[in-house]
Each structure stands twice: as C-alpha cells, then as structure tokens.
Write a protein that holds these residues in place. Structure first.
Motif, PDB file in Angstrom:
ATOM      1  N   ASP A 213       0.860  -1.187   0.000  1.00 23.82           N
ATOM      2  CA  ASP A 213       0.000   0.000   0.000  1.00 23.82           C
ATOM      3  C   ASP A 213       0.900   1.243   0.000  1.00 23.82           C
ATOM      4  OD1 ASP A 213      -2.142   1.673   0.058  1.00 23.82           O
ATOM      5  OD2 ASP A 213      -2.676   1.295   2.145  1.00 23.82           O
ATOM      6  N   GLY A 214       1.451   1.551  -1.150  1.00 21.01           N
ATOM      7  CA  GLY A 214       2.360   2.688  -1.288  1.00 21.01           C
ATOM      8  C   GLY A 214       2.671   2.897  -2.753  1.00 21.01           C
ATOM      9  N   PRO A 215       3.370   3.987  -3.081  1.00 20.16           N
ATOM     10  CA  PRO A 215       3.640   4.297  -4.498  1.00 20.16           C
ATOM     11  C   PRO A 215       4.740   3.421  -5.100  1.00 20.16           C
ATOM     12  CG  PRO A 215       4.586   5.985  -3.092  1.00 20.16           C
ATOM     13  CD  PRO A 215       3.869   5.030  -2.184  1.00 20.16           C
TER      14      PRO A 215
ATOM     15  N   GLY B 155       0.776   1.226  -7.111  1.00 19.26           N
ATOM     16  CA  GLY B 155       0.101   2.010  -6.076  1.00 19.26           C
ATOM     17  C   GLY B 155      -0.138   3.433  -6.544  1.00 19.26           C
ATOM     18  N   THR B 156      -1.402   3.867  -6.515  1.00 17.73           N
ATOM     19  CA  THR B 156      -1.733   5.210  -7.003  1.00 17.73           C
ATOM     20  C   THR B 156      -2.321   6.096  -5.902  1.00 17.73           C
ATOM     21  OG1 THR B 156      -3.867   4.360  -7.753  1.00 17.73           O
ATOM     22  CG2 THR B 156      -2.122   4.516  -9.394  1.00 17.73           C
ATOM     23  N   GLY B 157      -2.587   5.538  -4.735  1.00 15.36           N
ATOM     24  CA  GLY B 157      -3.147   6.301  -3.625  1.00 15.36           C
ATOM     25  C   GLY B 157      -3.392   5.344  -2.486  1.00 15.36           C
ATOM     26  N   PRO B 158      -3.727   5.871  -1.291  1.00 16.51           N
ATOM     27  CA  PRO B 158      -3.990   4.974  -0.171  1.00 16.51           C
ATOM     28  C   PRO B 158      -5.122   4.001  -0.501  1.00 16.51           C
ATOM     29  CG  PRO B 158      -3.881   7.265   0.546  1.00 16.51           C
ATOM     30  CD  PRO B 158      -3.908   7.281  -0.945  1.00 16.51           C
TER      31      PRO B 158
ATOM     32  N   SER C  37      -5.507   2.188  -3.105  1.00 21.48           N
ATOM     33  CA  SER C  37      -5.899   2.113  -4.520  1.00 21.48           C
ATOM     34  C   SER C  37      -4.688   1.830  -5.406  1.00 21.48           C
ATOM     35  CB  SER C  37      -6.605   3.393  -4.960  1.00 21.48           C
ATOM     36  OG  SER C  37      -5.729   4.481  -4.967  1.00 21.48           O
TER      37      SER C  37
ATOM     38  N   ILE D 275       9.153  16.019 -10.314  1.00 23.60           N
ATOM     39  CA  ILE D 275       9.576  15.134  -9.229  1.00 23.60           C
ATOM     40  C   ILE D 275      10.992  14.663  -9.543  1.00 23.60           C
ATOM     41  CG2 ILE D 275       7.272  14.328  -8.580  1.00 23.60           C
ATOM     42  CD1 ILE D 275       7.748  11.839 -10.219  1.00 23.60           C
TER      43      ILE D 275
ATOM     44  N   VAL E 159       6.560   4.302  -8.366  1.00 24.34           N
ATOM     45  CA  VAL E 159       5.367   4.770  -9.077  1.00 24.34           C
ATOM     46  C   VAL E 159       5.091   6.202  -8.643  1.00 24.34           C
ATOM     47  CG1 VAL E 159       2.879   4.411  -9.418  1.00 24.34           C
ATOM     48  CG2 VAL E 159       4.397   2.442  -9.115  1.00 24.34           C
ATOM     49  N   ALA E 160       4.686   7.055  -9.574  1.00 19.06           N
ATOM     50  CA  ALA E 160       4.289   8.419  -9.218  1.00 19.06           C
ATOM     51  C   ALA E 160       3.068   8.815 -10.025  1.00 19.06           C
ATOM     52  CB  ALA E 160       5.435   9.398  -9.487  1.00 19.06           C
ATOM     53  N   VAL E 161       2.061   9.325  -9.325  1.00 17.11           N
ATOM     54  CA  VAL E 161       0.906   9.916 -10.002  1.00 17.11           C
ATOM     55  C   VAL E 161       1.161  11.419 -10.014  1.00 17.11           C
ATOM     56  CG1 VAL E 161      -1.594  10.172 -10.028  1.00 17.11           C
ATOM     57  CG2 VAL E 161      -0.560   8.124  -9.057  1.00 17.11           C
ATOM     58  N   THR E 162       1.318  11.992 -11.186  1.00 14.39           N
ATOM     59  CA  THR E 162       1.715  13.392 -11.265  1.00 14.39           C
ATOM     60  C   THR E 162       1.158  14.015 -12.547  1.00 14.39           C
ATOM     61  OG1 THR E 162       3.643  14.859 -11.127  1.00 14.39           O
ATOM     62  CG2 THR E 162       3.936  12.817 -12.357  1.00 14.39           C
ATOM     63  N   VAL E 163       1.649  15.183 -12.903  1.00 16.89           N
ATOM     64  CA  VAL E 163       1.222  15.817 -14.153  1.00 16.89           C
ATOM     65  C   VAL E 163       2.441  16.124 -15.020  1.00 16.89           C
ATOM     66  CG1 VAL E 163      -0.954  16.845 -13.392  1.00 16.89           C
ATOM     67  CG2 VAL E 163       1.165  18.056 -12.978  1.00 16.89           C
TER      68      VAL E 163
ATOM     69  N   TYR F  53       1.450  10.442   1.125  1.00 18.20           N
ATOM     70  CA  TYR F  53       1.522   9.212   0.317  1.00 18.20           C
ATOM     71  C   TYR F  53       2.601   9.320  -0.762  1.00 18.20           C
ATOM     72  CZ  TYR F  53      -0.008   5.237  -2.504  1.00 18.20           C
ATOM     73  OH  TYR F  53      -0.047   4.067  -3.203  1.00 18.20           O
TER      74      TYR F  53
ATOM     75  N   ALA G 133      -3.942  16.143  -8.334  1.00 19.84           N
ATOM     76  CA  ALA G 133      -3.324  15.511  -9.507  1.00 19.84           C
ATOM     77  C   ALA G 133      -2.412  14.362  -9.107  1.00 19.84           C
ATOM     78  CB  ALA G 133      -2.542  16.550 -10.313  1.00 19.84           C
TER      79      ALA G 133
ATOM     80  N   CYS H 216      -2.413  11.383  -5.572  1.00 22.92           N
ATOM     81  CA  CYS H 216      -3.078  10.233  -4.969  1.00 22.92           C
ATOM     82  C   CYS H 216      -4.534  10.518  -4.596  1.00 22.92           C
ATOM     83  CB  CYS H 216      -2.306   9.781  -3.732  1.00 22.92           C
ATOM     84  SG  CYS H 216      -2.235  11.048  -2.452  1.00 22.92           S
TER      85      CYS H 216
END
Lengths: 187, 94
Positions: A49-51, A63-66, A68, A121, A133-137, B8, B61, B63
């Motif tokens: 449970d982490g990126p 991992g994209t969020g807590p 999820s 980042i 993993v990073a969810v970003t723009v 996170y 944008a 988590c």
C-alpha cells in the motif's frame, strides 16, 4: 515488440503497450489487509500500500493512492477486468480501464532526462528507483509514471489525452535534439 | 511555489494540489439547536491569522488524498503535515 526496445543507447524509443488489460483496484473500507491477503492467495503477489509496483509477472499492481492501485495484465483478454472483479469480490472495487488509459513505454538513455523535463519530481535512481510509481502531471496532463528499468519507464495517461502527451513528447524531444524512435507493436 | 510533502506521494509541486481552506471547522449541531450565529460562523467566518494557519489540502493531480497542513501565512513555511481527523498542538510543527 516492446521487449525489443533498446534499454539504453542514443535517443528515445517509444512504443505503445497495446496488449495491456488495465483496471483500477480500490480496497473496500477497512479491507486493505484483506485485499492484500486475497491478492497473495490468488496471484502470489505481496501487495504494497504505497507508491510502488507490486508483482513481477504478467499481473502487476501500481500504487496510485492509499488503498488504490492501477493493475496491469500483459496479453489480457477482453474479460480480464471482469475476472479480476470476481477474484477480488468483497474486498475491492474493480473498474475496467483497458480502453481508458494509453500506456507508453519510454526507453533509452534520454528517457529519464526527457521525463524529468516534464515532471516536477526527482527521477534520479536514488529517489525514484526501479519499481517506483508516481501519479503526477506532465504538461498539464495527468500521468502515472512507473520506472520499469534503469532506463525504461511506463507512462499511463488517459487515452483522450494521449495525443496531447505525444505532442509534448515529440516537441520536447525536438527541442532537446533527441532522436525519437517510434516502435509499433506490429514491428 | 510551495513544495508540499504529501503523506503518500512525497514532496510535490503546489500545482498538483488544491487548498481546501481552514482545517478543523466543526459543523454545529444538532441542526435545530444551532443558532444563526453558529451557522454563520461555520459557513462564513474564518480565522485568517498572521502566522501559523491550519489548512486542508487535496493532492488532486496525485493520490487524491486530503490531509492537513500547518503553514505560516507570512513566510509560507510548512511546519507540519498530518492526517485528516488528527490534531496537533499549536506551534507543534515549528
């Protein structure tokens, strides 16, 4: 083929990973531990449970969020997300995103510097190692970055934004004088 | 530009976030027992301090998580980041 892409060397090699089944996995309330146990039983994967990317085989969880994840399956059939929902029934909600995301694989020595010019980042291997993993723009386009190798990244963007992302990629590559090699899965 | 340390995702640029205003604003209740003054305070009046401010931020944008930030409104220095539902003592982060 994706596997034939140069992991290093001059330029930037880009291909679409068109053979992927993609689904978002969201743990039900207070069921993250139960989901991890189910994933361990059914897929033999220690779900983190982490990126971070969990799994090393055909099925992987990013991992994209807590609680999820975005899960991928190489060579998935059209009903893969449905079977995933059945496998995780009761502990997670599963949404088919196979046609929702476009996933590009960027390889070559210029892959990291190119992405670094767009994502705010730190992509140095110490801060963003293989499996991170990073969810970003990037260029105002929501992007999920996964480092799959020292010089290989998967970038998932919503499919309707793929053209805009490609525009950024091509323009930035040209601005940096980077030769861009586009590979199709058909060769 | 703020660098916000998402619980996170880690440190990210401010452009990935949305500020949700002051933290720890309690909804008055029960509904029928709350006075107009209490409702006005809940809906409209905020502290707007010069100094440490507790505010909610959403990693829109990234988590998608909401969390609390203690930020100095003069220097913009972020002194503490903590989860929703948690509280910290005044000045605890500095």
């Amino acid at each position: 083929m994706v596997g034939a892409l140069p992991a290093a060397g001059g330029g930037l090699a880009v291909s679409e990973r068109g053979d992927l089944g993609i689904a978002t996995i969201m743990a039900r309330a207070s069921s993250t531990a139960a989901l991890a146990q189910r994933v361990a039983e059914r897929f033999g994967i220690a779900l983190i449970d982490g990126p971070i990317l969990s799994g090393a085989g055909a099925v992987r969880f990013a991992g994209t969020g807590p609680g999820s994840w975005l899960s991928f399956c190489e060579g998935a059939d059209p009903f893969w997300a449905c079977s995933m929902a059945v496998q995780l029934d009761g502990v997670a909600s599963v949404f088919d995103q196979s046609s929702g995301y476009a996933v590009l694989r960027l390889g070559g020595a210029e892959a990291m510097p190119m992405l670094q010019s767009g994502a705010f980042i730190d992509l140095h291997a110490d801060a963003f190692p293989v499996g991170a993993v990073a969810v970003t723009v990037i260029a105002h386009v929501g992007a999920i970055l996964i480092r799959v190798g020292e010089a290989q990244f998967d970038v998932a963007v919503f499919r309707s934004f793929a053209g805009s992302f490609w525009h950024w990629l091509a323009t930035s590559a040209a601005a940096r004088g980077v030769p861009l090699h586009r590979f199709s899965e058909d060769g | 530009m703020l660098l916000i340390d998402c619980p996170y995702c880690g440190p990210r640029s401010e452009i990935e976030f949305r500020c949700g205003g002051e933290s720890h604003v309690q909804r008055p209740g029960p509904h029928d027992a709350a006075s107009d003054e209490q409702w006005a305070d809940y809906l409209f009046y905020r502290h707007n301090p010069k100094g440490e401010h507790r505010e909610r931020w959403l990693h829109m944008a990234g988590c998608g998580q909401w969390f609390n930030v203690a930020r100095d409104t003069v220097t913009h220095k972020i002194t503490a980041i903590y989860r929703m539902g948690e509280t910290i003592d005044a000045g605890a982060g500095s």
